[in-house]
Design a protein around this motif. Structure first.
Motif, PDB file in Angstrom:
ATOM      1  N   ASN A  91       4.437  15.320 -10.769  1.00 35.12           N
ATOM      2  CA  ASN A  91       3.076  14.789 -10.878  1.00 35.12           C
ATOM      3  C   ASN A  91       3.059  13.287 -10.622  1.00 35.12           C
ATOM      4  O   ASN A  91       2.143  12.766  -9.967  1.00 35.12           O
ATOM      5  N   LYS A  92       4.076  12.576 -11.150  1.00 32.97           N
ATOM      6  CA  LYS A  92       4.142  11.124 -10.918  1.00 32.97           C
ATOM      7  C   LYS A  92       4.311  10.824  -9.436  1.00 32.97           C
ATOM      8  O   LYS A  92       3.690   9.905  -8.897  1.00 32.97           O
ATOM      9  N   LYS A  93       5.162  11.619  -8.771  1.00 31.38           N
ATOM     10  CA  LYS A  93       5.355  11.431  -7.327  1.00 31.38           C
ATOM     11  C   LYS A  93       4.047  11.685  -6.575  1.00 31.38           C
ATOM     12  O   LYS A  93       3.696  10.940  -5.658  1.00 31.38           O
ATOM     13  N   GLN A  94       3.346  12.744  -6.970  1.00 29.82           N
ATOM     14  CA  GLN A  94       2.066  13.050  -6.316  1.00 29.82           C
ATOM     15  C   GLN A  94       1.062  11.934  -6.552  1.00 29.82           C
ATOM     16  O   GLN A  94       0.336  11.542  -5.633  1.00 29.82           O
ATOM     17  N   ILE A  95       1.021  11.413  -7.779  1.00 30.00           N
ATOM     18  CA  ILE A  95       0.088  10.323  -8.096  1.00 30.00           C
ATOM     19  C   ILE A  95       0.429   9.098  -7.254  1.00 30.00           C
ATOM     20  O   ILE A  95      -0.459   8.445  -6.691  1.00 30.00           O
ATOM     21  N   THR A  96       1.741   8.778  -7.157  1.00 34.04           N
ATOM     22  CA  THR A  96       2.158   7.634  -6.347  1.00 34.04           C
ATOM     23  C   THR A  96       1.748   7.832  -4.894  1.00 34.04           C
ATOM     24  O   THR A  96       1.227   6.907  -4.258  1.00 34.04           O
ATOM     25  N   GLU A  97       1.973   9.032  -4.378  1.00 31.31           N
ATOM     26  CA  GLU A  97       1.605   9.316  -2.986  1.00 31.31           C
ATOM     27  C   GLU A  97       0.092   9.216  -2.795  1.00 31.31           C
ATOM     28  O   GLU A  97      -0.383   8.676  -1.796  1.00 31.31           O
ATOM     29  N   LEU A  98      -0.673   9.738  -3.752  1.00 33.08           N
ATOM     30  CA  LEU A  98      -2.136   9.662  -3.664  1.00 33.08           C
ATOM     31  C   LEU A  98      -2.609   8.214  -3.723  1.00 33.08           C
ATOM     32  O   LEU A  98      -3.558   7.832  -3.038  1.00 33.08           O
ATOM     33  N   LYS A  99      -1.941   7.395  -4.559  1.00 32.45           N
ATOM     34  CA  LYS A  99      -2.306   5.973  -4.624  1.00 32.45           C
ATOM     35  C   LYS A  99      -2.044   5.293  -3.291  1.00 32.45           C
ATOM     36  O   LYS A  99      -2.860   4.486  -2.825  1.00 32.45           O
ATOM     37  N   ARG A 100      -0.903   5.614  -2.676  1.00 32.25           N
ATOM     38  CA  ARG A 100      -0.593   5.043  -1.351  1.00 32.25           C
ATOM     39  C   ARG A 100      -1.652   5.459  -0.332  1.00 32.25           C
ATOM     40  O   ARG A 100      -2.125   4.646   0.458  1.00 32.25           O
ATOM     41  N   THR A 101      -1.996   6.737  -0.364  1.00 35.46           N
ATOM     42  CA  THR A 101      -3.021   7.238   0.573  1.00 35.46           C
ATOM     43  C   THR A 101      -4.344   6.530   0.327  1.00 35.46           C
ATOM     44  O   THR A 101      -5.029   6.130   1.278  1.00 35.46           O
TER      45      THR A 101
END
Length: 188
Positions: A91-101
């Motif tokens: 979930n943290k990785k997904q959140i980080t990726e979503l923040k980058r996007t």
């Protein structure tokens, strides 16, 4: 909730253990008070040793059962904790990726807004230039229309003067012809 359940089971096991201890103690110590002057017999000592051994075996069994149960629950909790840790990491990785996007999209939005403003400024400038040119052309057209009207008026004036002069010429030619005839008539 699982911890609460484990605590409840532990309390239940302690309660059962205490009840068994009380029942064993009540069986061992009775209300009867018997005084024997003789040394206790081998049978009572054997019986007490046997009861102690049973109690210790029961206690050891309960302890082993509790340890096995605790070990099993600990394994389950460890599996759940590991699963939750992996899930949290994902979930943290997904959140980080979503923040980058999101940041990339915000940058793209800002660049598009700047481009839009630039294009709007260019459009406004172009409209201003074309409006000025159109105004100049309209002034030129108006001036030409005035000149054309002036030329028409001049042509109409010249036309009427020409017709007047033509009428005078015709009239003079007719008079001249009349005089020629009169002169010719006198000469003959």
């Amino acid at each position: 909730m699982q911890t609460k359940n484990l605590n409840e089971e532990q309390a239940y096991l302690k309660k059962n253990h205490e009840e068994e201890m009380k029942s064993l103690q009540s069986t061992i110590s009775g209300d009867a008070n018997v005084e024997i002057n003789a040394t206790p017999g081998i049978g009572i000592t054997t019986h007490l040793n046997k009861m102690r051994a049973e109690y210790e075996a029961l206690t050891e069994k309960n302890r082993k059962d509790a340890e096995a149960w605790f070990s099993e629950k600990s394994k389950e909790f460890n599996v759940q904790i590991n699963f939750r840790a992996e899930e949290t990491s994902t979930n943290k990785k997904q959140i980080t990726e979503l923040k980058r996007t999101l940041q990339a999209l915000e940058i793209e939005l800002k660049s598009q807004l700047v481009l839009k403003q630039s294009l709007e400024a260019t459009l406004t400038e172009t409209e201003g230039c074309y409006c000025a040119q159109l105004s100049e052309i309209q002034v030129a057209i108006s001036s030409m229309e005035t000149q054309v009207q002036q030329i028409r008026d001049d042509m109409e004036c010249q036309n009427s003067e020409y017709e007047l002069l033509l009428d005078i010429k015709i009239h003079l030619e007719n008079e001249t012809e009349v005089y020629h005839r009169l002169l010719d008539g006198e000469g003959s």
